[in-house]
Write a protein that holds these residues in place. Structure first.
Motif, PDB file in Angstrom:
ATOM      1  N   GLY A 169      -7.263   0.058  -0.202  1.00 29.17           N
ATOM      2  CA  GLY A 169      -6.123   0.688   0.453  1.00 29.17           C
ATOM      3  C   GLY A 169      -5.333  -0.204   1.379  1.00 29.17           C
ATOM      4  O   GLY A 169      -5.125  -1.387   1.123  1.00 29.17           O
ATOM      5  N   SER A 208     -11.300   1.535   1.340  1.00 26.10           N
ATOM      6  CA  SER A 208     -11.555   0.171   1.823  1.00 26.10           C
ATOM      7  C   SER A 208     -10.288  -0.422   2.421  1.00 26.10           C
ATOM      8  O   SER A 208      -9.239  -0.461   1.783  1.00 26.10           O
ATOM      9  N   ARG A 222      -6.889  -5.828   8.739  1.00 25.94           N
ATOM     10  CA  ARG A 222      -5.822  -6.625   9.365  1.00 25.94           C
ATOM     11  C   ARG A 222      -5.211  -5.914  10.582  1.00 25.94           C
ATOM     12  O   ARG A 222      -4.804  -6.551  11.536  1.00 25.94           O
ATOM     13  N   GLY A 232     -12.837  -4.840   5.937  1.00 25.49           N
ATOM     14  CA  GLY A 232     -13.123  -6.269   5.791  1.00 25.49           C
ATOM     15  C   GLY A 232     -13.297  -6.662   4.335  1.00 25.49           C
ATOM     16  O   GLY A 232     -13.553  -5.817   3.475  1.00 25.49           O
ATOM     17  N   PHE A 252     -14.653  -8.433   0.781  1.00 25.14           N
ATOM     18  CA  PHE A 252     -15.913  -8.285   0.048  1.00 25.14           C
ATOM     19  C   PHE A 252     -16.551  -9.648  -0.221  1.00 25.14           C
ATOM     20  O   PHE A 252     -17.697  -9.720  -0.651  1.00 25.14           O
ATOM     21  N   GLY A 253     -15.766 -10.723  -0.024  1.00 25.86           N
ATOM     22  CA  GLY A 253     -16.240 -12.048  -0.401  1.00 25.86           C
ATOM     23  C   GLY A 253     -15.830 -12.382  -1.825  1.00 25.86           C
ATOM     24  O   GLY A 253     -16.668 -12.758  -2.656  1.00 25.86           O
ATOM     25  N   GLY A 254     -14.551 -12.210  -2.112  1.00 26.92           N
ATOM     26  CA  GLY A 254     -14.014 -12.572  -3.427  1.00 26.92           C
ATOM     27  C   GLY A 254     -14.363 -11.555  -4.499  1.00 26.92           C
ATOM     28  O   GLY A 254     -14.972 -10.517  -4.234  1.00 26.92           O
ATOM     29  N   HIS A 282      -1.101  -2.925  -1.392  1.00 25.50           N
ATOM     30  CA  HIS A 282       0.343  -3.162  -1.282  1.00 25.50           C
ATOM     31  C   HIS A 282       0.832  -4.043  -2.440  1.00 25.50           C
ATOM     32  O   HIS A 282       0.095  -4.917  -2.909  1.00 25.50           O
ATOM     33  N   ALA A 284       0.071  -7.609  -2.039  1.00 24.57           N
ATOM     34  CA  ALA A 284      -1.334  -8.018  -1.832  1.00 24.57           C
ATOM     35  C   ALA A 284      -1.897  -8.491  -3.181  1.00 24.57           C
ATOM     36  O   ALA A 284      -2.626  -7.778  -3.860  1.00 24.57           O
ATOM     37  N   GLN A 286      -3.882 -11.150  -4.092  1.00 19.35           N
ATOM     38  CA  GLN A 286      -5.245 -11.657  -4.283  1.00 19.35           C
ATOM     39  C   GLN A 286      -6.254 -10.532  -4.523  1.00 19.35           C
ATOM     40  O   GLN A 286      -7.068 -10.589  -5.445  1.00 19.35           O
ATOM     41  N   ILE A 287      -6.158  -9.494  -3.701  1.00 17.76           N
ATOM     42  CA  ILE A 287      -7.141  -8.409  -3.848  1.00 17.76           C
ATOM     43  C   ILE A 287      -6.949  -7.691  -5.192  1.00 17.76           C
ATOM     44  O   ILE A 287      -7.928  -7.264  -5.816  1.00 17.76           O
ATOM     45  N   LYS A 294      10.489  -7.617   2.477  1.00 17.16           N
ATOM     46  CA  LYS A 294       9.904  -7.691   1.138  1.00 17.16           C
ATOM     47  C   LYS A 294      10.333  -6.447   0.368  1.00 17.16           C
ATOM     48  O   LYS A 294      10.516  -5.393   0.974  1.00 17.16           O
TER      49      LYS A 294
END
Ligand code: NAP
Length: 252
Positions: A7, A30, A34, A48, A50-52, A73, A76, A78-79, A196
């Motif tokens: 989220g 989750s 930030r 926080g 998850f470690g990739g 978003h 976002a 990478q996630i 953006k």
């Protein structure tokens, strides 16, 4: 069904609210962690990284997650990538939820740019009064163009080291009403808004206000969207209901 909702967005919160009181689902929301004081989620939550992708795959397995919703978003990236990889690794069904992008309408004065460096360049060499609504993590290109007068709006104050020289900070959390945005642009004599292309209604009022005043908008275009995304919380809830019904038919 154990449901993990990635989220940090209006849509993720709406999905979570839609699952409250529905005994078929055990949702967990989750957040990246930030925002210092996020709005209290309506369902159990964690915060926080998850470690990739591998860490997220481990989480999915350890918590016996039955469905993963990527409602992060549009910027976002990478996630969302991690979600695709982790879902494949763990064999968990994944659905991306992505609100439609904003589109210019007659009267808009938009300058579309591919990224934040291009956005700073689009402001030009002559000093201008700028409303920066790009979050707090991507201010460096504007710090390299310190001749503008910046008003930086973000949920939490950006770290001082990231701010353009002389920039003023306006901490505020959306949704923002069009009338208030109009008043802000007038009071601050804003000449250009940088944003953006997040889409959605919560932060769209500034676009209508800019249109009314003939103010330019430097619009950072979206990165490529995840495949097969649905546009809103209602569609995501329909997907979950369908999966629950199928699981029930199979006697799971
Ligand atoms: P990002 O660059 O795609 O992700 C960076 C890392 O942050 C991820 O690899 C992951 O760490 C962690 N992360 C991101 N979202 C997470 C979540 N929902 N739950 C747990 N960990 C998460 O993300 P971002 O652009 O920094 O955005 C961070 C969060 O703010 C996202 O949840 C997003 O929905 C929200 N948000 C972003 C924007 C924006 O403009 N980017 C605007 C509004 C809200 P690990 O690899 O360690 O798992």
């Amino acid at each position: 069904m154990n449901v993990l909702i990635l989220g940090g967005t209006t849509e993720a919160s709406a999905i979570a609210r839609g699952l409250v009181g529905d005994a078929r689902f055990r949702p967990v929301l989750s957040l990246a962690g930030r925002t210092r004081a996020p709005a209290p989620p309506p369902v159990p939550w964690r915060s926080g990284g998850f470690g990739g992708a591998a860490g997220l795959a481990d989480y999915l397995g350890e918590h016996a997650v039955d469905a993963l919703l990527d409602a992060t978003h549009p910027f976002a990236v990478q996630i969302s990538r991690n979600a695709v990889t982790a879902a494949a690794l763990a064999g968990v069904p994944l659905l991306a939820v992505l609100r439609p992008a904003w589109a210019a309408v007659p009267g808009d004065r938009w300058t579309a740019v591919p990224d934040m460096t291009a956005a700073a360049a689009a402001l030009g060499r002559a000093p201008r009064r700028v409303l920066l609504t790009v979050g707090q993590q991507e201010l460096a290109p504007f710090a390299a163009a310190p001749w503008h007068d910046y008003l930086v709006r973000s949920v939490d104050p950006p770290p001082a080291g990231l701010l353009p020289q002389g920039a003023r900070i306006l901490t505020a959390r959306g949704p923002f009403r069009e009338a208030d945005e109009l008043a802000l642009l007038v009071a601050e004599r804003i000449e250009v808004v940088v944003t953006k292309n997040s889409g959605g209604t919560a932060t769209g009022g500034k676009l209508a206000a800019a249109r009314t005043l003939g103010v330019e908008v430097v619009m950072v275009e979206r990165p490529p969207s995840p495949a097969g995304a649905v546009p809103d919380a209602a569609a995501a809830l329909a997907w979950l209901h369908q999966r629950a019904a199928s699981a029930c038919e199979r006697g799971e």
